[in-house]
Write a protein that holds these residues in place. Sequence first.
Motif, mmCIF file in Angstrom:
data_model
loop_
_atom_site.group_PDB
_atom_site.id
_atom_site.type_symbol
_atom_site.label_atom_id
_atom_site.label_comp_id
_atom_site.label_asym_id
_atom_site.label_seq_id
_atom_site.Cartn_x
_atom_site.Cartn_y
_atom_site.Cartn_z
ATOM 1 N N THR A 259 5.150 -5.807 0.492
ATOM 2 C CA THR A 259 4.090 -6.718 0.025
ATOM 3 C C THR A 259 3.120 -7.094 1.138
ATOM 4 O O THR A 259 2.176 -7.836 0.896
ATOM 5 C CB THR A 259 4.725 -8.004 -0.553
ATOM 6 O OG1 THR A 259 5.507 -8.640 0.474
ATOM 7 C CG2 THR A 259 5.619 -7.678 -1.745
ATOM 8 N N SER A 260 3.349 -6.597 2.326
ATOM 9 C CA SER A 260 2.444 -6.875 3.447
ATOM 10 C C SER A 260 2.333 -5.635 4.321
ATOM 11 O O SER A 260 3.203 -4.760 4.308
ATOM 12 C CB SER A 260 2.966 -8.062 4.280
ATOM 13 O OG SER A 260 4.183 -7.724 4.915
ATOM 14 N N TRP A 261 1.241 -5.593 5.088
ATOM 15 C CA TRP A 261 1.045 -4.466 5.983
ATOM 16 C C TRP A 261 2.135 -4.402 7.047
ATOM 17 O O TRP A 261 2.563 -3.321 7.453
ATOM 18 C CB TRP A 261 -0.334 -4.550 6.635
ATOM 19 C CG TRP A 261 -1.445 -4.133 5.722
ATOM 20 C CD1 TRP A 261 -2.393 -4.926 5.152
ATOM 21 C CD2 TRP A 261 -1.707 -2.805 5.258
ATOM 22 N NE1 TRP A 261 -3.235 -4.205 4.356
ATOM 23 C CE2 TRP A 261 -2.841 -2.876 4.409
ATOM 24 C CE3 TRP A 261 -1.109 -1.560 5.476
ATOM 25 C CZ2 TRP A 261 -3.360 -1.752 3.779
ATOM 26 C CZ3 TRP A 261 -1.645 -0.445 4.852
ATOM 27 C CH2 TRP A 261 -2.762 -0.557 4.017
ATOM 28 N N GLU A 262 2.589 -5.576 7.483
ATOM 29 C CA GLU A 262 3.645 -5.596 8.495
ATOM 30 C C GLU A 262 4.926 -4.952 7.952
ATOM 31 O O GLU A 262 5.598 -4.182 8.648
ATOM 32 C CB GLU A 262 3.933 -7.031 8.938
ATOM 33 C CG GLU A 262 2.819 -7.680 9.734
ATOM 34 C CD GLU A 262 1.723 -8.239 8.836
ATOM 35 O OE1 GLU A 262 1.841 -8.088 7.595
ATOM 36 O OE2 GLU A 262 0.753 -8.811 9.372
ATOM 37 N N ILE A 264 5.158 -2.733 5.531
ATOM 38 C CA ILE A 264 4.947 -1.294 5.361
ATOM 39 C C ILE A 264 5.097 -0.568 6.693
ATOM 40 O O ILE A 264 5.715 0.500 6.779
ATOM 41 C CB ILE A 264 3.558 -1.032 4.739
ATOM 42 C CG1 ILE A 264 3.506 -1.580 3.313
ATOM 43 C CG2 ILE A 264 3.241 0.466 4.748
ATOM 44 C CD1 ILE A 264 2.146 -1.478 2.672
ATOM 45 N N VAL A 265 4.539 -1.158 7.744
ATOM 46 C CA VAL A 265 4.649 -0.549 9.067
ATOM 47 C C VAL A 265 6.114 -0.460 9.501
ATOM 48 O O VAL A 265 6.554 0.556 10.061
ATOM 49 C CB VAL A 265 3.831 -1.356 10.100
ATOM 50 C CG1 VAL A 265 4.138 -0.871 11.515
ATOM 51 C CG2 VAL A 265 2.339 -1.226 9.811
#
Length: 308
Positions: A259-262, A264-265
């Motif tokens: 739910t966040s770019w962090e 996903i990374v």
Amino acid sequence: MDSQTFGMMGKEHALLICNHRSDIDWLVGWVIAQRAGCLGSALAIMKKEAKFLPVIGWSMWFSDCVFLDRRWAKDEITLKSGFERLSDFPMPFWLALFVEGTRFTQAKLQAAQEYAASRGLPLPRNVLIPRTKGFVSAVTHMRSHVPAIYDCTVAVPSDQKPPTLLRIIRGQPAIVKLQIKRHSMQELPETPDGIAQWCKDVFVTKDAFLERYYAKDLFGTERRQDIGRPIRSLLVVSFWSCLLVYGVIEFFLWSTLLTSWEGIVVVVAALVLVTLTMQILIQSSEAERSNPSEALQQDPARERLLQK
């Protein structure tokens, strides 16, 4: 293999000996054991580094495979303990032993030829000289309850790339030829020296067999046996694959990682790390290409092998 051997597979205890030609010899063994109905009791004697391979090595560890340190003072005790555990095994088992002790490579073949020349032994062309201590120990401790030895010969066509774990994972096909000959345990001599010599003689015969194959493209005279492709195994694999995929999807839907770019990374980095780790561990156990040495194609010893 002959029809009698084919009929006995999976119905009796057996010690398997095989030349170690490629990275996936154990996988070929698993396939044959699965088709024979004894995959759950297919065991092997292997170097201890193999148990650290992701998933594959762990499954071998949990399956009670015997892992060696390559130090005989310690390995002798490990082998004896492993053989004793098998004395009352409740179902037919296969115990695989690669008596050459390592995979075939041209560098190792050259070392084996130099050793054979210095000792007046038959000069190998397509196999390494067997290390017989483990085999002698196996026969000595198991001959009372293991009725057969399966002599397996593996060959990789000279015009094919050598099969490796990485090639299999990448979906690249591999061709491997396999011959199995059954020997009654009662055929073997009683003394340790006699057992060791029997093993060496088997590998001299195996070397001649492979020489004929690479020179004349003749892989034995026995009729090929159809081991089939059982539907049950496909259904089992499909079921567990679907269940695993479903579980992964549900986990990500439940968690907040995506739910966040962090998040996903973090997930991508974890996948990359796992992939790189598997590549490194698998590559550390890969063998070099092991086709017959071109430098030995035209010599009298080779001609004698072809005539045997």
